[in-house]
Design a protein around this motif. Sequence first.
Motif, PDB file in Angstrom:
ATOM      1  N   GLU A   1       5.565  10.163 118.599  1.00  0.00           N
ATOM      2  CA  GLU A   1       4.598   9.916 119.663  1.00  0.00           C
ATOM      3  C   GLU A   1       3.350  10.777 119.462  1.00  0.00           C
ATOM      4  O   GLU A   1       3.444  11.953 119.093  1.00  0.00           O
ATOM      5  N   SER A   2       2.203  10.149 119.683  1.00  0.00           N
ATOM      6  CA  SER A   2       0.939  10.904 119.737  1.00  0.00           C
ATOM      7  C   SER A   2       0.254  10.515 121.031  1.00  0.00           C
ATOM      8  O   SER A   2       0.826   9.790 121.843  1.00  0.00           O
ATOM      9  N   GLU A   3      -0.990  10.976 121.223  1.00  0.00           N
ATOM     10  CA  GLU A   3      -1.666  10.602 122.476  1.00  0.00           C
ATOM     11  C   GLU A   3      -2.023   9.117 122.491  1.00  0.00           C
ATOM     12  O   GLU A   3      -2.281   8.544 123.539  1.00  0.00           O
ATOM     13  N   LEU A   4      -2.051   8.492 121.289  1.00  0.00           N
ATOM     14  CA  LEU A   4      -2.400   7.069 121.228  1.00  0.00           C
ATOM     15  C   LEU A   4      -1.182   6.157 121.102  1.00  0.00           C
ATOM     16  O   LEU A   4      -1.210   5.036 121.584  1.00  0.00           O
ATOM     17  N   PHE A   5      -0.183   6.597 120.378  1.00  0.00           N
ATOM     18  CA  PHE A   5       0.923   5.700 120.026  1.00  0.00           C
ATOM     19  C   PHE A   5       2.272   6.298 120.408  1.00  0.00           C
ATOM     20  O   PHE A   5       2.456   7.522 120.385  1.00  0.00           O
ATOM     21  N   VAL A   6       3.202   5.366 120.701  1.00  0.00           N
ATOM     22  CA  VAL A   6       4.605   5.747 120.765  1.00  0.00           C
ATOM     23  C   VAL A   6       5.358   4.747 119.892  1.00  0.00           C
ATOM     24  O   VAL A   6       5.129   3.534 119.986  1.00  0.00           O
TER      25      VAL A   6
ATOM     26  N   LYS B   1      -0.658   4.108 127.433  1.00  0.00           N
ATOM     27  CA  LYS B   1       0.064   4.149 126.159  1.00  0.00           C
ATOM     28  C   LYS B   1       1.262   3.202 126.169  1.00  0.00           C
ATOM     29  O   LYS B   1       1.809   2.872 125.119  1.00  0.00           O
TER      30      LYS B   1
ATOM     31  N   ASP C   1       0.882   0.572 123.787  1.00  0.00           N
ATOM     32  CA  ASP C   1       0.753   0.934 122.376  1.00  0.00           C
ATOM     33  C   ASP C   1       2.091   1.385 121.818  1.00  0.00           C
ATOM     34  O   ASP C   1       2.204   2.399 121.136  1.00  0.00           O
TER      35      ASP C   1
END
Lengths: 707, 186
Positions: free
Chosen positions: B44-49, B84, B87
């Motif tokens: 996980e990042s701030e844009l994607f899981v 998110k 995403d």
Amino acid sequence: MAHEPITFRSITVRNFRGFRDEQTIELDSSAVIISGPNGTGKTSFFDAIQWLLIGALPRLAALTSRRSDDHIVNRFGQGEPAYVAAQLSLRGEPVQLMRAGNARSSILELHGGEGRLRGDEAEKKLTEALLTHGDVTLEDALLTSGILQQDVVRLVLQDEPKKRYRHMASLLGLEDLAGFEEHVKQRAASEGRVAADAREQHAAAETQARSAEAELQRLSERLRAQPELATVRDDLTRRLGSEASALIVGELPTDLAGSTGLGQAARQLRNRAEQLITEQDILIQQETAVQTVDDEELDALVQELEHAHEALSEAEAAEQEARSRLAEAEERSGQMVALAARAIELLGTSCPVCEQSIDEGHVATHLRQVIESDGVDLTGLKTLLTQADEARHARAERRAFLELRLSGMHAAKQNAEKTSAARTTWIVACARLATSSDRVTVSEGDRVAVGDVSALRRLRDAADRLAGVADELVTVLGGSTLAEQVERQRAVLDELRGRADILRDAASTDSQRAEDAKTLRDATTRAIAAVTAIRFTQLQPLVDDIFGRLDPHPVFTTLRFELDVSYRAGVADPIVEDDEGVQGDPLLIFSSSQANVAALTYFLALSWTAEGHALPFLLLDDPLQSMDDVNVLGFSDLCRHIRRGRQLIVSTHEQRLAGLLERKLAPRGDGGGLRVVRFVGWDRSGPKIDTSVIEAQNEVGYLLGAI
Amino acid sequence: MSEIELHHDPALVAFARRVLAARGFRVRESQLPGLGDTPWLLAESELFVLAVVAGRGLEDLQILESYAAPALSELLVGADLGAKRWDAYLVLLASGDSAERGRRAVLDLQYNTRALRRIVVLGVSADEDAVLAALTTFVPLPDPPSGGLSSAFDELIEQLVINGVAHEIAEAAVAAYRLTGSIHGS
């Protein structure tokens, strides 16, 4: 908060293309989505930005067929000029741009840190502010990596190979190289034409000269065959055989020039032989007058002279000694006399003892006699000096006599050497004379060469007679009309040959220049292909990366251009390839939407790679045409990365995709925002626009707990 | 279920974990619910899981998808991820079956966007570069070359010399063109 790349903060458009009434559109976000149905003014919005920056819309200018057509000014605007303005942030500085005008001309104004600039100054300042590299024009940068117009970029794939190559070179920022190549080709063609003309002129001159030579040959044959002339020549030849046997002439000339030349050569021989005979007489006189100098005698004289020098030095020293002694004695005597004179003054007029009067004159004379008799023999010293002077004089005379004699012997020796050198020179001149002429041969050459004066005299006389014969021949030939024709023809031939020589040299120089230009032309095509290939190689990793993200085809996962040189022109063929090396032309294999992805890939790669040449924003006008869901999702994810380095303004006519982009581009946690500009309708006043802002979600939830 | 043999590929999952962790993702590797010792990776990042599973071939991926997609969806439903949520990705990696790309079964997986997006990558080698290429959607674009591209004209002179033109002629022609827009007189 992370730095948000924003260039355009707002844009105001009036009387420009689809906009009649003034509208200001806020763009103050790193990502802007322009959405709306076709025909609502989205493309006019992108055109407005392009016109504001470069003052032209090249893709529409190329379509304008009538001079009166104006593709810039709004059709419903009562003829007022188009106006586009924008608030920008360039390198952190607020800048206001305004452009007003029409398709034929416009003026840009720039208000920034340096005040208000107009026209060329403003254009220059704008380019400097947007591009860090000075070797790319703003128009090139904008069209290759700033604004993507789908119909333009797809031409890259659809062009024929040569045009595609040029188009790709342009996209890669190599447009100037194409211009250079064009000039090199033009020059090669022009130099080639010049060289061909020069060769043609030279060939024509050679043909003329050959023709003149043939005519001269024909006239000479006729002249030689003339009966009276033949008789004269035979007679003269016989005379030469009997009277001038010291010279071998061969066949007498048949033309005036040859005869004149023969006469000149004969006279030169005669004069030179005469001169050598005269010089021989002088040399004999000089050699007779030469005195022999015995070296031993010369050495003895030199030694004697040295002794005379020494004897003279001794006599001079003795004389000097006698002179010094006399001077010293005379000085002492004078001092004594003076002393006595003072003493006499002290005596008074009478003697204090006997009181007799004192005669001063008598006393003085007496004292002097006493002094002179008291050990100082002035007379003897004077006699000694006279003798020393006579001895010195005698020795000086002896030395002068010896010097004169020595000088005479030296002069005699030098004279002998000079005479010997003159004789050597004369012999050399004789040898040269024996072989000096290429028209005649000296039959007694060996004797002449060693200075046999009798042979020289025979040579002189024979040359004199030969000159006479040649003069007679000149007289006979000069009287012939045919001979005059031969001479005139010879002059014509000389002139034509001279001209042919000049033209041959010129043709040679021009051919070399043409060859150099051709070498440069061929090398330029290959060199530009190599430079382009290097650019493609630099670009390829990014192309692979972006093409993989957009993923338009399940098997053909690599996109590249194959470059080659064909018929002195670069060609570029797009190639797609699978991981087993199977290749194909994407236009034949790909669907329309997949080809769009291929074009989009190259544009994005260029925009991302060409840092310094690239602009700090990316304008994508409807790049999603006919893409399927998966491609659109891939593109949306790619946009999220792009917006971190460039302000991204992207349009779509599909509301569903606009919604997807809104969700994807909504900022997460890093501040900033997303601006959505909806073109909801259009009438004659212009587009109807709704604008909304989607702010960043400052609180981002995580599925996985904080680490 | 027990009749179907599943070949999972823990090496690819491990490479995925390394690649994503190195790029700032939060990662957690555990057992895929319902499939015993089969590993799956949550990242996980701030844009994607995303969840990553890996098998040997397409059939393995079909099985893995049927377990992993609902498992990830269930996790998403229970979490407050905001935007998110849209995403979320399931990445299905297979070391083999590269020839199956484009097959209907693959497209069925890829074009199924219900609840989350599915990314299928076949023929992935067990090395970091290949796994990174498979996960490229989630990592930033590579940095542009520093200093941009070199001067095209400097490169042109070099190439002209390589192609047989004397250096001084090449330099003079290019200089004349850059100065006057023509090579006349060079």
